[in-house]
Each structure stands twice: as structure tokens, then as C-alpha cells.
Design a protein around this motif. Sequence first.
Motif, PDB file in Angstrom:
ATOM      1  N   ALA A  35      -6.744  -8.105   7.058  1.00 61.68           N
ATOM      2  CA  ALA A  35      -5.888  -7.437   6.082  1.00 61.68           C
ATOM      3  C   ALA A  35      -4.953  -6.477   6.797  1.00 61.68           C
ATOM      4  O   ALA A  35      -5.213  -6.044   7.907  1.00 61.68           O
ATOM      5  CB  ALA A  35      -6.749  -6.689   5.062  1.00 61.68           C
ATOM      6  N   HIS A  38      -3.889   0.039   6.560  1.00 64.64           N
ATOM      7  CA  HIS A  38      -3.797   0.763   5.303  1.00 64.64           C
ATOM      8  C   HIS A  38      -2.858   1.950   5.414  1.00 64.64           C
ATOM      9  O   HIS A  38      -2.329   2.250   6.475  1.00 64.64           O
ATOM     10  CB  HIS A  38      -5.198   1.188   4.846  1.00 64.64           C
ATOM     11  CG  HIS A  38      -6.019  -0.003   4.418  1.00 64.64           C
ATOM     12  ND1 HIS A  38      -5.779  -0.692   3.267  1.00 64.64           N
ATOM     13  CD2 HIS A  38      -7.068  -0.635   5.035  1.00 64.64           C
ATOM     14  CE1 HIS A  38      -6.664  -1.692   3.152  1.00 64.64           C
ATOM     15  NE2 HIS A  38      -7.432  -1.678   4.216  1.00 64.64           N
ATOM     16  N   ASP A 518      -5.222   2.862  -2.476  1.00 65.48           N
ATOM     17  CA  ASP A 518      -4.787   2.935  -1.079  1.00 65.48           C
ATOM     18  C   ASP A 518      -3.289   3.244  -1.070  1.00 65.48           C
ATOM     19  O   ASP A 518      -2.454   2.370  -0.889  1.00 65.48           O
ATOM     20  CB  ASP A 518      -5.064   1.613  -0.366  1.00 65.48           C
ATOM     21  CG  ASP A 518      -4.862   1.731   1.138  1.00 65.48           C
ATOM     22  OD1 ASP A 518      -4.620   2.855   1.612  1.00 65.48           O
ATOM     23  OD2 ASP A 518      -4.943   0.700   1.819  1.00 65.48           O
ATOM     24  N   TYR A 560      -0.941  -0.051  -1.780  1.00 70.07           N
ATOM     25  CA  TYR A 560      -1.398  -1.427  -1.791  1.00 70.07           C
ATOM     26  C   TYR A 560      -1.947  -1.733  -3.182  1.00 70.07           C
ATOM     27  O   TYR A 560      -2.900  -1.104  -3.641  1.00 70.07           O
ATOM     28  CB  TYR A 560      -2.481  -1.665  -0.738  1.00 70.07           C
ATOM     29  CG  TYR A 560      -1.932  -2.005   0.623  1.00 70.07           C
ATOM     30  CD1 TYR A 560      -1.431  -3.276   0.891  1.00 70.07           C
ATOM     31  CD2 TYR A 560      -1.908  -1.045   1.637  1.00 70.07           C
ATOM     32  CE1 TYR A 560      -0.923  -3.595   2.131  1.00 70.07           C
ATOM     33  CE2 TYR A 560      -1.402  -1.356   2.885  1.00 70.07           C
ATOM     34  CZ  TYR A 560      -0.905  -2.635   3.137  1.00 70.07           C
ATOM     35  OH  TYR A 560      -0.397  -2.938   4.368  1.00 70.07           O
ATOM     36  N   THR A 562      -3.108  -4.795  -3.892  1.00 71.17           N
ATOM     37  CA  THR A 562      -4.301  -5.529  -3.468  1.00 71.17           C
ATOM     38  C   THR A 562      -4.397  -5.354  -1.953  1.00 71.17           C
ATOM     39  O   THR A 562      -3.570  -4.677  -1.340  1.00 71.17           O
ATOM     40  CB  THR A 562      -4.202  -7.027  -3.823  1.00 71.17           C
ATOM     41  OG1 THR A 562      -3.218  -7.644  -2.976  1.00 71.17           O
ATOM     42  CG2 THR A 562      -3.813  -7.220  -5.277  1.00 71.17           C
ATOM     43  N   ASP A 563      -5.406  -6.002  -1.333  1.00 69.63           N
ATOM     44  CA  ASP A 563      -5.537  -5.913   0.118  1.00 69.63           C
ATOM     45  C   ASP A 563      -4.346  -6.520   0.829  1.00 69.63           C
ATOM     46  O   ASP A 563      -4.099  -6.236   2.004  1.00 69.63           O
ATOM     47  CB  ASP A 563      -6.820  -6.598   0.579  1.00 69.63           C
ATOM     48  CG  ASP A 563      -8.057  -5.795   0.233  1.00 69.63           C
ATOM     49  OD1 ASP A 563      -7.906  -4.588  -0.054  1.00 69.63           O
ATOM     50  OD2 ASP A 563      -9.168  -6.373   0.242  1.00 69.63           O
TER      51      ASP A 563
END
Length: 688
Positions: A35, A38, A518, A560, A562-563
Motif C-alpha cells: 500500500a 501514509h 489517514d 486516504y 481507502t488503502d
Amino acid sequence: MSIHGFSKPLTRTVHTLLAAGLAAGSWPTLAQDEAPTHLETLEISATALKVEAPLVETPRPASVVTEDELRERNVQALDETFRYRAGVLSGHYGSDNDTDWFKVRGFDQATYQDGLRIYREGFYQWLPETYGLERVELLKGPASILYGEAPPGGIINAISKRPTDTAQGEIQVQLGTNDHRQVALDTSGPVTGSDSLSYRLVGLYRFAEGDIDFTENERYYVAPSLTWDLSEDTSLTLLTSFQKDDAVPYNGFKLPYGTVQDTPYGKVDPSTNYSEPSYDTNERTQSSIGYSLSHRLDDTWKFQQDVRYSTLDLLLRSSYILYQTGPREGARGLTYRDGTLDSWTVDNRMVGTWFTDRTENTLLIGVDYQDLENKGLEGNDYAFGDPIDLFDPVYGNFTPLSRDDLFRRTITKEQTGLYLQNQLRLDDHWVFLAGVRYDQAKTDNRDHGTGERQRADDDHVSFSGGVMYLADNGLSPYVSWSDSFQPIAGTDSNGNLYEPRVGQQLEFGVKYAPNDLDGYVTASVYNIKEENSLVTSPGGYQVQEGLRETQGFELETVAYLTDRLQLNAAYTYNDAISDNRSDDEPETPAALIPRHMASAWLDYAFGERVPGLKVGGGVRYVGGTRDGTIEIPSYTVMDLMAQYDFMRHWQARINVTNLADREYVASCDYWCYYGEARSVVGTLSYRW
């Protein structure tokens, strides 16, 4: 990385600071089956408080754009940085290769690099190379409490790439429209045979033609740096740079006639050049050397010092359209500058941090000094050559400016500031911020030909304060107040020095960063007033009776969803007015400033579905503006990006700006300016 003022912080804060330290010391990598990195790094800023702290826990409005985003959007100039952030207008003068143009919350801003002022006097414009930056930070609104003399728009701080503890490198090649070509190198790591020395070398060559016919820019850039860890408590980083630009300047000046106004001859083509391409030139050489020193005295106190000397040599000949003289003809002017700009800047800071069971306190005490000298030959010809055809220009009908037409000017500026700021954190829920600064600023502007002298000699006290509540659910409301001041060189009709322009901002906002998100969301409402603006009296004199005011609302998120899916979104409402209080005219909307702006950027990493592939796209909307009775329509443009990591070290990327190649007028302020045309740039990178 040391943590100032947060030694007993929440777990999330510690994680955020450590993530930022790791990001600064290693390449942003994306394995094909992992992924994306972040977003904790987006929360760190040293610009807002001059001490590192999470933005979501700071009662000041600020934004950060990291190296990852600069890379992915292929940011080629500093004023492209904040296209997807709230409160910032750029591109309103088109694709200019001479200057970085910003409006922040309806006002001008000051530009800093590595925490030190970049002086820009008239046409002497220092341009930071974005490939040499690891991030760019923005502090919105008046910021004189920490930075002294500055317009009320805010502070943009470009942070240079620094040496890393681990070996890494990149070789990059770019090709694109407008004959764009670029070769770049970035290598860093420990010095062989030493445990305390690390280096970094960044270099670049770039050539590109402009959106206007016969314009171009060629750039050479190199920036070596060296970090020496003298001990566990002391670190010294030497920062140097050299940059040379040879350009045929981009003069985007057009008249309303033929752009936003109809004519019997149709519209003026956006690529039309009203200059003299064979005569015009912009030769700029800028170099700097400085250092950043950090020394921990004990468990409480730390001393920091930033120093830089910079010099800029300029030869500028720039002709432009001045006014209409006939149904399809216009007169032209010429600007001539040949000189140097030298500046010294130093900022000394003591940072003290101490704690009790319920409190964490960070005290900042600083003294800074700025010194500038700008000297050279100048010329301004307001009847340059024969009239030029507005729709089919023919070049060569002019007489070059002779040395006898030039005069010599010297501008000196000197500013000393003493500032004090305290940040108190109470019970891990309350943050109190208060600061005061005293400045002494002197400006001297001399025309050696006429003997005319304009001066400004000002003492000023600035204040700043804020309160924020950190709720357990990640919601952090705040209120803040800040001041700005900007000296004016000159005297009024009675020979008295003008008072400095002064600005004040009151802001109410909320920052939202819950543990399960995130990223962050911020919203704020603000009011900024600038007083002592110069306006023309009925008798033709410049008097200080002007007022400029902006009331606005901003909404911004970087998160984010989603991931794999990241969103940058922003909305700005600006009600910016100018009030000429020397006459009976009503308040008028400020030129160039749209009432509404909005943007959104999404990018998606495919992960295991298509290992190494990431795509992104954005939409930017800029609302309509007014210049007196002239209405400038709104416009919307789209941008695209796709990148693919293949094999172990290789990455290919393509960036498209203004995907539909929309033709639009970006703004009018006496002149009108077409917006940036479509550009397509392909990048191939090898990283190790």
C-alpha cells in the motif's frame, strides 16, 4: 528528530513526528505489492511556529506539500505547488517564466527558503528550483510575529533537500510538449570513511519553449549540501546552490480588446507575442551559501541558527504592449534592468521545553537580521518602437535603448527583529499560543541620476495569539489572531515618511484528524484587513487612506479514502474588496481575486491487481473576476497523471496539464492574461 513541546504527547503525535523524520531521510518508495506511504508526514510543519509540530494541533492555518506530491504532479515552478490547496490563487498571469506568482487569501505573500527570506525587488526575482525541494510549507494570513516585514497573505517556505544517512540516488530524464527536455541527478548518503558526515548533490538541466511564440528558458542548477554531526547534541548542515537561467522572457500582457472584448478582427491568439524576441532577454544567475546549526544545551534548551548569503545577477530587456493606438494597433513599452541583488539573512533561536504532570510548555526566543542591497542600471521606455499590429505582429521596427537612456539606482533594506513565542499544552486537550515581536526596518531607495531619495524608517510591534481544544474524537476547534506590517519607501506631499501598511487577521476554524482517518480535514472562516494602503487623492497626491479587506471561508482535506485511494480537495470563498477612502467611490471588488475556487485530486494505486501502477487526475475551478467594468469568466481545467514502477529501480510517468487544452483568460488587471495551455511531459527515472 527532536520533539519540541510534545515530550508527553499522545501516541499519535509521536508516531507522526517519527514518520516525518523517516520520510525526510529516505526515498518515497512504493513496492509493487504494498500500500502507499501514509499521510502522517503531511501534518508536520516548522513554518507555522518555527518549531516542528503537527499542523492538526497548531492554532494557525497552514498547509504542506511533500516531495511525493511535487514529484507525482511534476511541479516545475513554485507557484504550481498549491494548486490543490485552499486559499491560494496561482496561474493568474499564465505560464510565466520570470516570476512565481501567488495570491493567498486575496493578498500578496512573502517567499522564504529554509526559513530565511528570499528578497525580491521589482524584477530581481529569485526562483527556487522545485527539483531541489523536499517539501513546501504555507502559513496563511499575517505572519509578522515570526517573520517580520511581510504582506498579509502569508509565508511560503520552500525546504531544500538535505543529506541522508542512507545511500540513495536518482537519474531522471524528461521529454514533453513545447520542446521540453530535462535531465536531473539526485544522489545522497554518508561520506565514505566517515561516521559523522553525509552529503547530497542535486543537479538539473532543463530547456522549454513558452506558450507565447518565440519565448524559451534554459536552466542549469546544482545544489551540493553537507551535514556534519559534530556530536550527539550538535549538527551542522551546509547548504549551497547555483542556478543560471537564460530566457527570452514570457510577456503575457494582452489588452482587453481582443481577449475578453470582441473586435472586428476576431480574437487575439493566446500565443501572440508583442515583444521583440530578437532583442528581449532575461539572463539571471543566482547563487547562495549558508548553513543550519542545531545544538542541544541540556534537556530543556536548544539553540538553532540559520544563515545565508545570496547574490543574483540580472540582465533584463523586456518589451510589452502598453495601450491601443488604432483599430488593430498598439503602442509598446520596454523595461531594462542590469544589476545585482545581494542579501544576508540570519535567524537565531533558543527553544526551551519543560513539563509538569499536566502541562507541556515550549518557549521560543529569537533574534533575526536581514540586509539587502540592490543596485544597477535601469531604463523604462514608454514609447518603444513603432506601433505593432495586435493580430499579426511584425518585429524589428524599434531603436535599442542606449546606455545614455539608463540611470543608476541603489536600494538598501535592513531589518532587525526580536520575537518571543510561547506554546502551552494543558491536560493533553488545550493548546495556548501567544507571541510578540519588535521590528526595526529601514529602507533607502536612491536614484543617482536625479538625486531623488525615498526612505522608510519604521519601528513596529506585532502580536499573535491562538487557542485550540484537542477533543478525544480528533475534532480540534481553534481561534487565532495575527498581525502583519510592510514598510513603504517614500514620503507624502508634505515630505513626511509614510506609515507602514498594517494587517490583522481574526480566524475561527476547526481541524479534524480522528484516529480512523489517514489524513485531515480543516475548515475556517477569517477576516483580514490591511490599512494604510496608498491611494490617489483628488489633487493627484498619494495619501494613506486605502483599506483592503477579505472575508473568507476555506475547506481543505488530504486523506486516504481507502488503502489505495487518496483525495486532495479544497474549496475557497473570498470576498475581497478595496476601499479608496479618499473619495466618494463605493467599495470595489479587488482585481484578480475570484470569489469562488475549488479543486479535487484523486489518485489510485492498483497494488496487486496491476503491480506498480498508479493513476491520478484533478479538476481545478476558478470563479469569475472583475476589473472595473470588465467581467472575466470563470474557467475549469483538468490534469492527469499515470506512473508505473517496473523492474526493481525504474519508474515511468506521464503528466498532462489542462487536458482539454482549454483556451481561457485567467485574469485582467488593466492587461489581460491567457491561462496556461496544455502540456504533456513524460518522465523516466532510475532510482537506487
